[in-house]
Design a protein around this motif. Structure first.
Motif, PDB file in Angstrom:
ATOM      1  N   PHE A  87       0.825  -1.208   0.000  1.00 31.43           N
ATOM      2  CA  PHE A  87       0.000   0.000   0.000  1.00 31.43           C
ATOM      3  C   PHE A  87       0.857   1.256   0.000  1.00 31.43           C
ATOM      4  O   PHE A  87       0.634   2.178  -0.789  1.00 31.43           O
ATOM      5  CB  PHE A  87      -0.907  -0.031   1.233  1.00 31.43           C
ATOM      6  CG  PHE A  87      -1.831   1.151   1.360  1.00 31.43           C
ATOM      7  CD1 PHE A  87      -3.128   1.085   0.896  1.00 31.43           C
ATOM      8  CD2 PHE A  87      -1.405   2.333   1.950  1.00 31.43           C
ATOM      9  CE1 PHE A  87      -3.989   2.155   1.010  1.00 31.43           C
ATOM     10  CE2 PHE A  87      -2.250   3.414   2.075  1.00 31.43           C
ATOM     11  CZ  PHE A  87      -3.540   3.329   1.605  1.00 31.43           C
ATOM     12  N   ILE A  88       1.827   1.306   0.888  1.00 30.88           N
ATOM     13  CA  ILE A  88       2.626   2.526   1.032  1.00 30.88           C
ATOM     14  C   ILE A  88       3.505   2.748  -0.189  1.00 30.88           C
ATOM     15  O   ILE A  88       3.804   3.901  -0.551  1.00 30.88           O
ATOM     16  CB  ILE A  88       3.475   2.437   2.328  1.00 30.88           C
ATOM     17  CG1 ILE A  88       3.985   3.820   2.716  1.00 30.88           C
ATOM     18  CG2 ILE A  88       4.594   1.444   2.166  1.00 30.88           C
ATOM     19  CD1 ILE A  88       2.901   4.758   3.142  1.00 30.88           C
ATOM     20  N   LEU A  89       3.909   1.663  -0.865  1.00 27.65           N
ATOM     21  CA  LEU A  89       4.745   1.808  -2.059  1.00 27.65           C
ATOM     22  C   LEU A  89       3.957   2.465  -3.194  1.00 27.65           C
ATOM     23  O   LEU A  89       4.486   3.329  -3.911  1.00 27.65           O
ATOM     24  CB  LEU A  89       5.276   0.441  -2.495  1.00 27.65           C
ATOM     25  CG  LEU A  89       6.163   0.428  -3.742  1.00 27.65           C
ATOM     26  CD1 LEU A  89       7.402   1.275  -3.511  1.00 27.65           C
ATOM     27  CD2 LEU A  89       6.556  -0.996  -4.109  1.00 27.65           C
ATOM     28  N   ILE A  90       2.694   2.082  -3.357  1.00 26.89           N
ATOM     29  CA  ILE A  90       1.857   2.710  -4.390  1.00 26.89           C
ATOM     30  C   ILE A  90       1.666   4.190  -4.094  1.00 26.89           C
ATOM     31  O   ILE A  90       1.764   5.046  -4.988  1.00 26.89           O
ATOM     32  CB  ILE A  90       0.500   1.995  -4.472  1.00 26.89           C
ATOM     33  CG1 ILE A  90       0.691   0.521  -4.855  1.00 26.89           C
ATOM     34  CG2 ILE A  90      -0.408   2.676  -5.485  1.00 26.89           C
ATOM     35  CD1 ILE A  90      -0.600  -0.278  -4.839  1.00 26.89           C
ATOM     36  N   ALA A  91       1.392   4.515  -2.831  1.00 25.07           N
ATOM     37  CA  ALA A  91       1.189   5.915  -2.464  1.00 25.07           C
ATOM     38  C   ALA A  91       2.448   6.738  -2.679  1.00 25.07           C
ATOM     39  O   ALA A  91       2.391   7.873  -3.190  1.00 25.07           O
ATOM     40  CB  ALA A  91       0.730   6.001  -1.009  1.00 25.07           C
ATOM     41  N   ILE A  92       3.608   6.201  -2.313  1.00 26.20           N
ATOM     42  CA  ILE A  92       4.862   6.927  -2.524  1.00 26.20           C
ATOM     43  C   ILE A  92       5.131   7.110  -4.009  1.00 26.20           C
ATOM     44  O   ILE A  92       5.585   8.174  -4.455  1.00 26.20           O
ATOM     45  CB  ILE A  92       6.027   6.181  -1.839  1.00 26.20           C
ATOM     46  CG1 ILE A  92       5.865   6.229  -0.317  1.00 26.20           C
ATOM     47  CG2 ILE A  92       7.363   6.762  -2.250  1.00 26.20           C
ATOM     48  CD1 ILE A  92       6.916   5.442   0.437  1.00 26.20           C
ATOM     49  N   LEU A  93       4.843   6.083  -4.807  1.00 24.40           N
ATOM     50  CA  LEU A  93       5.057   6.171  -6.253  1.00 24.40           C
ATOM     51  C   LEU A  93       4.186   7.267  -6.867  1.00 24.40           C
ATOM     52  O   LEU A  93       4.643   8.055  -7.701  1.00 24.40           O
ATOM     53  CB  LEU A  93       4.751   4.816  -6.897  1.00 24.40           C
ATOM     54  CG  LEU A  93       4.942   4.721  -8.411  1.00 24.40           C
ATOM     55  CD1 LEU A  93       6.404   4.967  -8.772  1.00 24.40           C
ATOM     56  CD2 LEU A  93       4.494   3.355  -8.925  1.00 24.40           C
ATOM     57  N   ILE A  94       2.922   7.340  -6.448  1.00 26.70           N
ATOM     58  CA  ILE A  94       2.024   8.359  -6.994  1.00 26.70           C
ATOM     59  C   ILE A  94       2.478   9.757  -6.594  1.00 26.70           C
ATOM     60  O   ILE A  94       2.511  10.680  -7.420  1.00 26.70           O
ATOM     61  CB  ILE A  94       0.583   8.095  -6.523  1.00 26.70           C
ATOM     62  CG1 ILE A  94       0.061   6.793  -7.138  1.00 26.70           C
ATOM     63  CG2 ILE A  94      -0.337   9.248  -6.895  1.00 26.70           C
ATOM     64  CD1 ILE A  94      -1.291   6.381  -6.611  1.00 26.70           C
ATOM     65  N   THR A  95       2.830   9.943  -5.325  1.00 22.12           N
ATOM     66  CA  THR A  95       3.281  11.263  -4.882  1.00 22.12           C
ATOM     67  C   THR A  95       4.599  11.658  -5.541  1.00 22.12           C
ATOM     68  O   THR A  95       4.808  12.838  -5.861  1.00 22.12           O
ATOM     69  CB  THR A  95       3.444  11.278  -3.360  1.00 22.12           C
ATOM     70  OG1 THR A  95       4.296  10.185  -2.951  1.00 22.12           O
ATOM     71  CG2 THR A  95       2.096  11.122  -2.667  1.00 22.12           C
ATOM     72  N   ALA A  96       5.490  10.685  -5.770  1.00 21.96           N
ATOM     73  CA  ALA A  96       6.757  10.999  -6.429  1.00 21.96           C
ATOM     74  C   ALA A  96       6.538  11.401  -7.884  1.00 21.96           C
ATOM     75  O   ALA A  96       7.164  12.353  -8.375  1.00 21.96           O
ATOM     76  CB  ALA A  96       7.701   9.802  -6.344  1.00 21.96           C
ATOM     77  N   ILE A  97       5.656  10.683  -8.584  1.00 16.58           N
ATOM     78  CA  ILE A  97       5.365  11.034  -9.981  1.00 16.58           C
ATOM     79  C   ILE A  97       4.721  12.417 -10.056  1.00 16.58           C
ATOM     80  O   ILE A  97       5.053  13.241 -10.924  1.00 16.58           O
ATOM     81  CB  ILE A  97       4.458   9.967 -10.612  1.00 16.58           C
ATOM     82  CG1 ILE A  97       5.208   8.640 -10.736  1.00 16.58           C
ATOM     83  CG2 ILE A  97       3.956  10.426 -11.978  1.00 16.58           C
ATOM     84  CD1 ILE A  97       4.349   7.500 -11.244  1.00 16.58           C
ATOM     85  N   ALA A  98       3.797  12.700  -9.141  1.00 12.74           N
ATOM     86  CA  ALA A  98       3.148  14.016  -9.136  1.00 12.74           C
ATOM     87  C   ALA A  98       4.143  15.123  -8.828  1.00 12.74           C
ATOM     88  O   ALA A  98       4.109  16.199  -9.440  1.00 12.74           O
ATOM     89  CB  ALA A  98       2.011  14.025  -8.130  1.00 12.74           C
ATOM     90  N   ALA A  99       5.048  14.876  -7.873  1.00 13.55           N
ATOM     91  CA  ALA A  99       6.038  15.903  -7.528  1.00 13.55           C
ATOM     92  C   ALA A  99       6.999  16.169  -8.680  1.00 13.55           C
ATOM     93  O   ALA A  99       7.427  17.305  -8.888  1.00 13.55           O
ATOM     94  CB  ALA A  99       6.811  15.477  -6.290  1.00 13.55           C
ATOM     95  N   ALA A 100       7.334  15.120  -9.449  1.00 15.32           N
ATOM     96  CA  ALA A 100       8.237  15.304 -10.579  1.00 15.32           C
ATOM     97  C   ALA A 100       7.548  15.939 -11.779  1.00 15.32           C
ATOM     98  O   ALA A 100       8.211  16.575 -12.607  1.00 15.32           O
ATOM     99  CB  ALA A 100       8.842  13.958 -10.979  1.00 15.32           C
ATOM    100  N   SER A 101       6.233  15.792 -11.876  1.00 16.07           N
ATOM    101  CA  SER A 101       5.506  16.302 -13.040  1.00 16.07           C
ATOM    102  C   SER A 101       5.040  17.744 -12.862  1.00 16.07           C
ATOM    103  O   SER A 101       4.921  18.480 -13.840  1.00 16.07           O
ATOM    104  CB  SER A 101       4.297  15.411 -13.332  1.00 16.07           C
ATOM    105  OG  SER A 101       4.688  14.061 -13.519  1.00 16.07           O
ATOM    106  N   LEU A 102       4.762  18.142 -11.623  1.00 18.37           N
ATOM    107  CA  LEU A 102       4.215  19.477 -11.390  1.00 18.37           C
ATOM    108  C   LEU A 102       5.322  20.521 -11.288  1.00 18.37           C
ATOM    109  O   LEU A 102       6.438  20.213 -10.846  1.00 18.37           O
ATOM    110  CB  LEU A 102       3.403  19.491 -10.090  1.00 18.37           C
ATOM    111  CG  LEU A 102       2.110  18.669 -10.080  1.00 18.37           C
ATOM    112  CD1 LEU A 102       1.508  18.661  -8.679  1.00 18.37           C
ATOM    113  CD2 LEU A 102       1.105  19.226 -11.076  1.00 18.37           C
ATOM    114  N   PRO A 103       5.040  21.750 -11.665  1.00 20.15           N
ATOM    115  CA  PRO A 103       6.013  22.833 -11.452  1.00 20.15           C
ATOM    116  C   PRO A 103       6.163  23.119  -9.971  1.00 20.15           C
ATOM    117  O   PRO A 103       5.262  22.845  -9.176  1.00 20.15           O
ATOM    118  CB  PRO A 103       5.394  24.015 -12.209  1.00 20.15           C
ATOM    119  CG  PRO A 103       3.946  23.697 -12.315  1.00 20.15           C
ATOM    120  CD  PRO A 103       3.850  22.213 -12.396  1.00 20.15           C
ATOM    121  N   PRO A 104       7.305  23.670  -9.557  1.00 25.50           N
ATOM    122  CA  PRO A 104       7.529  23.908  -8.110  1.00 25.50           C
ATOM    123  C   PRO A 104       6.474  24.802  -7.468  1.00 25.50           C
ATOM    124  O   PRO A 104       6.194  24.654  -6.276  1.00 25.50           O
ATOM    125  CB  PRO A 104       8.919  24.571  -8.085  1.00 25.50           C
ATOM    126  CG  PRO A 104       9.586  24.118  -9.344  1.00 25.50           C
ATOM    127  CD  PRO A 104       8.493  23.995 -10.365  1.00 25.50           C
TER     128      PRO A 104
END
Length: 323
Positions: free
Chosen positions: A159-176
């Motif tokens: 569960f936590i791995l999926i959540a971390i993966l989603i937040t990491a992808i979102a952080a890398a895709s969004l502007p600061p």
């Protein structure tokens, strides 16, 4: 003339038609309310959770400081111990952190964020899981296979791995400039994505049983639309296990948010949730500033404990075998 008078008199003497009780009256007379009134731990948990929620959402009115306003923080008020300590100062009842942030204010504001993210993630997962579970159980066939195989893939990953993966992808895709603004919606989405599977599997099992019953077959014979059958006939008979699962998963969602924030992929430091406060305070645990991490941890434990106690009571109250 006498016949008319007699008719009017008999109409006045006739008993009035009984009025239909309101929803509040039906709830007050229900077995569920009786079970709640006779369950001391459920009453304690409900009062505790209500008090936490009330103080969290009234935080701007009862706290001496807005911990999210960096201009209101004063460094000369940093590292003040709790008020019962000899070095404590008013109005910092639970002390301050290394930035001069009032711990009590930060806890109440952080509790509000944790409660909002937890409840919103449960609602999103519940909506997705109910919809997909109803469709899978009622339609069956390849639709059921596709939905359940996607759920099996999600369940095969932590569960936590999926959540971390989603937040990491979102952080890398969004502007600061948007990372901090969209931190809460990203967390809600990250927690909801792996959570809908449990609701879908529960509703699917109940929907498959209900779809074979006579009242559903009768509705099909008179050409009731499929979505009406699923919403008005099948769904109400699937809500008992869903209510219990949603209540228990609410505490799990709050813990998941706290875990993600503790790992540094959740709420930013300038908008701390309980998990962020615990992560910040953990750095100073062995330097004597124990109050920075202890009090947010106690608040998180109280919230999750009260939610789990309510969930345990609800599971017992809605179980017909225990009546």
């Amino acid at each position: 003339m006498s016949d008319t008078a007699t008719h009017d008199r008999s109409a006045l003497d006739a008993p009035a038609a009984p009025t239909r009780p309101s929803r509040l009256e039906r709830l007050r007379d229900s077995d569920l309310w009786y079970s709640f009134r006779s369950h001391p731990s459920a009453i304690f948990a409900a009062v505790l959770l209500g008090l936490v929620a009330l103080t969290a959402f009234l935080a701007p009115l009862i706290t001496p400081q807005n911990p999210y306003d960096l201009a209101a923080l004063e460094l000369w008020n940093a590292e003040i111990p709790p008020i019962w300590n000899a070095e404590g100062q008013w109005p910092y009842l639970l002390g301050t952190d290394t930035q001069g942030r009032d711990i009590l204010s930060a806890i109440l504001y952080g509790s509000r964020i944790s409660l909002i993210i937890g409840s919103c993630s449960v609602l999103v997962a519940l909506a997705v899981g109910l919809s997909l579970g109803l469709v899978a159980g009622y339609v069956g066939g390849w639709v059921d296979n596709v939905i359940m195989r996607v759920g099996d893939v999600l369940l095969s990953m932590p569960f936590i791995l999926i959540a971390i993966l989603i937040t990491a992808i979102a952080a890398a895709s969004l502007p600061p400039s948007l990372k901090d603004v969209l931190a809460a919606p990203i967390l809600i989405f990250a927690i909801a994505v792996p959570s809908w599977v449990q609701y879908a599997r529960t509703v699917r099992a109940s929907a498959m049983v209900e779809a074979r019953k006579e009242y559903v077959q009768a509705a099909r014979l008179i050409r009731v639309k499929a979505w009406r059958i699923m919403l008005h006939h099948i769904l109400p008979n699937c809500m008992t296990p869903i209510m219990v699962a949603a209540t228990l998963n609410f505490g799990l969602a709050i813990l998941s948010e706290a875990t993600l924030s503790f790992l540094g992929v959740g709420m930013p430091p300038d908008q701390p949730s309980l998990g962020t406060l615990i992560r910040i305070g953990n750095q100073y645990l062995f330097s004597g500033l124990w109050w920075i991490v202890v009090f947010p941890s106690i608040q998180l434990c109280l919230i999750v404990l009260s939610v789990n106690m309510i969930g345990d009571w609800l599971r017992d109250a809605l179980n017909p075998k225990l009546r």
